[in-house]
Structures are given as C-alpha cells and as structure tokens.
Design a protein around this motif. Structure first.
Motif, PDB file in Angstrom:
ATOM      1  N   VAL A  11     -56.970 -22.061 -21.719  1.00  0.00           N
ATOM      2  CA  VAL A  11     -58.262 -22.686 -21.460  1.00  0.00           C
ATOM      3  C   VAL A  11     -58.021 -24.122 -20.991  1.00  0.00           C
ATOM      4  O   VAL A  11     -57.276 -24.865 -21.631  1.00  0.00           O
ATOM      5  CB  VAL A  11     -59.144 -22.671 -22.735  1.00  0.00           C
ATOM      6  CG1 VAL A  11     -60.511 -23.299 -22.461  1.00  0.00           C
ATOM      7  CG2 VAL A  11     -59.321 -21.238 -23.230  1.00  0.00           C
ATOM      8  N   ILE A  12     -58.630 -24.487 -19.863  1.00  0.00           N
ATOM      9  CA  ILE A  12     -58.361 -25.813 -19.311  1.00  0.00           C
ATOM     10  C   ILE A  12     -59.556 -26.766 -19.396  1.00  0.00           C
ATOM     11  O   ILE A  12     -59.448 -27.921 -19.031  1.00  0.00           O
ATOM     12  CB  ILE A  12     -57.857 -25.728 -17.843  1.00  0.00           C
ATOM     13  CG1 ILE A  12     -58.816 -24.901 -16.983  1.00  0.00           C
ATOM     14  CG2 ILE A  12     -56.453 -25.134 -17.800  1.00  0.00           C
ATOM     15  CD1 ILE A  12     -58.511 -24.981 -15.498  1.00  0.00           C
ATOM     16  N   SER A  13     -60.695 -26.272 -19.857  1.00  0.00           N
ATOM     17  CA  SER A  13     -61.793 -27.207 -20.081  1.00  0.00           C
ATOM     18  C   SER A  13     -62.691 -26.724 -21.202  1.00  0.00           C
ATOM     19  O   SER A  13     -62.605 -25.573 -21.633  1.00  0.00           O
ATOM     20  CB  SER A  13     -62.589 -27.420 -18.797  1.00  0.00           C
ATOM     21  OG  SER A  13     -63.282 -26.249 -18.461  1.00  0.00           O
ATOM     22  N   GLY A  14     -63.536 -27.614 -21.690  1.00  0.00           N
ATOM     23  CA  GLY A  14     -64.437 -27.260 -22.780  1.00  0.00           C
ATOM     24  C   GLY A  14     -63.813 -27.534 -24.137  1.00  0.00           C
ATOM     25  O   GLY A  14     -62.730 -28.086 -24.231  1.00  0.00           O
ATOM     26  N   LYS A  15     -64.516 -27.090 -25.170  1.00  0.00           N
ATOM     27  CA  LYS A  15     -64.067 -27.433 -26.526  1.00  0.00           C
ATOM     28  C   LYS A  15     -62.780 -26.726 -26.940  1.00  0.00           C
ATOM     29  O   LYS A  15     -62.112 -27.164 -27.861  1.00  0.00           O
ATOM     30  CB  LYS A  15     -65.187 -27.184 -27.539  1.00  0.00           C
ATOM     31  CG  LYS A  15     -65.523 -25.714 -27.772  1.00  0.00           C
ATOM     32  CD  LYS A  15     -66.647 -25.570 -28.793  1.00  0.00           C
ATOM     33  CE  LYS A  15     -67.245 -24.182 -28.800  1.00  0.00           C
ATOM     34  NZ  LYS A  15     -66.494 -23.184 -29.545  1.00  0.00           N
TER      35      LYS A  15
END
Ligand SMILES: [Zn+2]
Length: 105
Positions: A11-15
């Motif tokens: 995962v590269i963005s977000g929480k």
C-alpha cells in the motif's frame, strides 16, 4: 487491470501506507481491490435473536488500485507492471516486473 486476485501488494497511500497484503478480491470495472487486513472497517452487526449479543466485525473495504504497487513474486520488490505480448496458441498479454523483467503469472 494490472493487479489481480492472489497478488501481493504494497500500500503506497492512505492510513495503511507501507503495509503489505494479499489481494482477495478484484473489481476491474471499478478499478478497486480488496486486500487482506488492509483498509479495515468496522461494522456493527445487530443481534438477530433475543438473548444473543450484537457484535462488531472488522472487514477489509475495497481500495483504489492506484493506492497499491504490486510486489514481484520473483524479486520481492514493489514494482510497476509492464506487459509483454506472447503467442501461446493465441496472442496473450503477459505481465512483467519492471524491476527484474521476469514474467508475473
Ligand atoms: Zn521482479
């Protein structure tokens, strides 16, 4: 879509940025995926019968495919995906890792 069910992604963005997980569902039309243990949402489930307790269940919600990068099963790096055309009886598009150049099934 470049990401498929069964792929490992980063995962590269977000929480959940920086976390890894396995794609358990893919929705190519919406360009969304569901990743095991990522983007967890809580849902309250009401008691269906008297004497039973309602509960809170956690489930992974879909996230946009642009928020993840594929982890190459060959070199283990988070990578972009390229395509290569190959003829196997009929012409097929094969995904390749942009880092190591190996085919990704
Ligand atoms: Zn690779």
């Amino acid at each position: 879509m470049k990401i498929k069910k069964g792929d490992m992604v980063l995962v590269i963005s977000g929480k959940d940025r920086g976390r890894k997980g396995k794609v358990i569902k893919a929705f190519p039309k919406e360009r969304k995926i569901v990743v095991e243990g990522i983007n967890l949402r809580k849902k309250h489930v009401r008691a269906r019968r008297e004497g039973r307790k309602g509960e809170i269940i956690e489930f992974p919600a879909p996230l946009d495919v642009s928020n993840v990068k594929l982890i190459c099963p060959k070199c283990g790096k988070a990578t972009r995906v390229g395509y290569k055309k190959k003829t196997k009886g009929q012409k097929v598009k094969i995904r390749i890792c942009k880092k190591c150049g190996k085919e990704i099934l």
